[in-house]
Motif scaffolding. Structure first.
Motif, PDB file in Angstrom:
ATOM      1  N   THR A  88      -3.037   5.723  17.262  1.00 50.08           N
ATOM      2  CA  THR A  88      -3.165   6.637  16.131  1.00 50.08           C
ATOM      3  C   THR A  88      -2.283   7.843  16.401  1.00 50.08           C
ATOM      4  O   THR A  88      -2.357   8.447  17.475  1.00 50.08           O
ATOM      5  N   ARG A 138      -2.057   4.892  11.734  1.00 46.01           N
ATOM      6  CA  ARG A 138      -2.765   4.048  12.693  1.00 46.01           C
ATOM      7  C   ARG A 138      -2.109   2.674  12.695  1.00 46.01           C
ATOM      8  O   ARG A 138      -1.850   2.098  11.635  1.00 46.01           O
ATOM      9  N   TRP A 153      -2.229  -4.307  11.826  1.00 40.57           N
ATOM     10  CA  TRP A 153      -2.672  -3.412  10.752  1.00 40.57           C
ATOM     11  C   TRP A 153      -1.847  -2.140  10.822  1.00 40.57           C
ATOM     12  O   TRP A 153      -1.675  -1.562  11.896  1.00 40.57           O
ATOM     13  N   ILE A 154      -1.381  -1.684   9.678  1.00 40.66           N
ATOM     14  CA  ILE A 154      -0.672  -0.416   9.561  1.00 40.66           C
ATOM     15  C   ILE A 154      -1.392   0.372   8.482  1.00 40.66           C
ATOM     16  O   ILE A 154      -1.603  -0.137   7.380  1.00 40.66           O
ATOM     17  N   GLY A 155      -1.796   1.586   8.791  1.00 41.25           N
ATOM     18  CA  GLY A 155      -2.521   2.362   7.805  1.00 41.25           C
ATOM     19  C   GLY A 155      -2.223   3.840   7.900  1.00 41.25           C
ATOM     20  O   GLY A 155      -1.786   4.335   8.938  1.00 41.25           O
ATOM     21  N   TRP A 210      -4.033   7.615   6.914  1.00 38.18           N
ATOM     22  CA  TRP A 210      -5.188   8.377   6.472  1.00 38.18           C
ATOM     23  C   TRP A 210      -4.677   9.683   5.884  1.00 38.18           C
ATOM     24  O   TRP A 210      -3.696  10.260   6.377  1.00 38.18           O
ATOM     25  N   TRP A 259      -3.460  -5.836   1.495  1.00 34.39           N
ATOM     26  CA  TRP A 259      -3.509  -4.387   1.627  1.00 34.39           C
ATOM     27  C   TRP A 259      -4.762  -3.899   0.924  1.00 34.39           C
ATOM     28  O   TRP A 259      -5.383  -4.619   0.151  1.00 34.39           O
ATOM     29  N   TRP A 273      -7.598  -0.099   0.497  1.00 35.93           N
ATOM     30  CA  TRP A 273      -7.912   1.287   0.833  1.00 35.93           C
ATOM     31  C   TRP A 273      -9.418   1.404   0.984  1.00 35.93           C
ATOM     32  O   TRP A 273     -10.166   0.556   0.488  1.00 35.93           O
ATOM     33  N   TYR A 321      -8.196   5.978   3.635  1.00 35.19           N
ATOM     34  CA  TYR A 321      -7.348   5.230   4.546  1.00 35.19           C
ATOM     35  C   TYR A 321      -6.744   4.090   3.728  1.00 35.19           C
ATOM     36  O   TYR A 321      -7.467   3.264   3.172  1.00 35.19           O
ATOM     37  N   TRP A 366      -4.212   0.857   3.904  1.00 32.99           N
ATOM     38  CA  TRP A 366      -3.754  -0.007   4.975  1.00 32.99           C
ATOM     39  C   TRP A 366      -3.131  -1.286   4.446  1.00 32.99           C
ATOM     40  O   TRP A 366      -3.323  -1.655   3.290  1.00 32.99           O
ATOM     41  N   CYS A 367      -2.387  -1.951   5.330  1.00 34.49           N
ATOM     42  CA  CYS A 367      -1.848  -3.259   5.022  1.00 34.49           C
ATOM     43  C   CYS A 367      -1.815  -4.086   6.299  1.00 34.49           C
ATOM     44  O   CYS A 367      -1.961  -3.557   7.400  1.00 34.49           O
ATOM     45  N   GLU A 368      -1.665  -5.378   6.148  1.00 31.30           N
ATOM     46  CA  GLU A 368      -1.657  -6.306   7.281  1.00 31.30           C
ATOM     47  C   GLU A 368      -0.347  -7.078   7.330  1.00 31.30           C
ATOM     48  O   GLU A 368       0.183  -7.469   6.288  1.00 31.30           O
TER      49      GLU A 368
END
Length: 134
Positions: free
Chosen positions: A8, A63, A73-75, A77, A112, A114, A126, A128-130
């Motif tokens: 993070t 993160r 995972w890419i996210g 916040w 993806w 939230w 937050y 995010w996507c995978e």
């Protein structure tokens, strides 16, 4: 079973933070042997962090984590608890200056989403996507 990890990076509300996040993400993925994901991951992280910095006034965070199943995972916040606007199809955006962010995310990432989230006592969200690591 793939190696798992979780990073993070807390960032100020500063447009330069997008570049810091992209370069940090590139380094993380390269050091973990996931160079094949770097270009797509950088694009996705830049869009998510850019939205967090551009549309809120508070701090933000990037993160990046890898799950035991090999998913990266890419996210991002941010301090705005409101859900993101639904993504526009890239064809709908045309030549406009904005509005591509989540459209790119939904076009490049198989999953993806939230969720509401809080950090440092600040309510926020937050997004995010995978990406599946090969």
């Amino acid at each position: 079973m793939p190696e798992t990890w979780d990073y993070t990076l807390y960032i100020p509300n500063d447009p330069r933070a997008v570049t810091v996040c992209r370069r940090t993400l590139r380094l993380i993925l390269t050091l973990h042997g996931l160079i094949g994901l770097v270009d797509t991951a950088e694009l996705l992280a830049a869009e998510l962090v850019s939205n967090a910095v551009r549309h809120t006034k508070g701090p933000a965070a990037l993160r990046v984590r890898r799950t035991p199943e090999g998913v990266v995972w890419i996210g991002a916040w941010d301090t705005d608890p409101a859900p993101p606007d639904p993504p526009l199809a890239l064809e709908e955006v045309g030549e406009s200056e904005g509005g591509r962010g989540l459209g790119l995310v939904s076009a490049c990432a198989p999953v993806w989403g939230w969720q509401p989230s809080a950090r440092f006592g600040d309510r926020g969200k937050y997004v995010w996507c995978e990406l599946l690591a090969a």
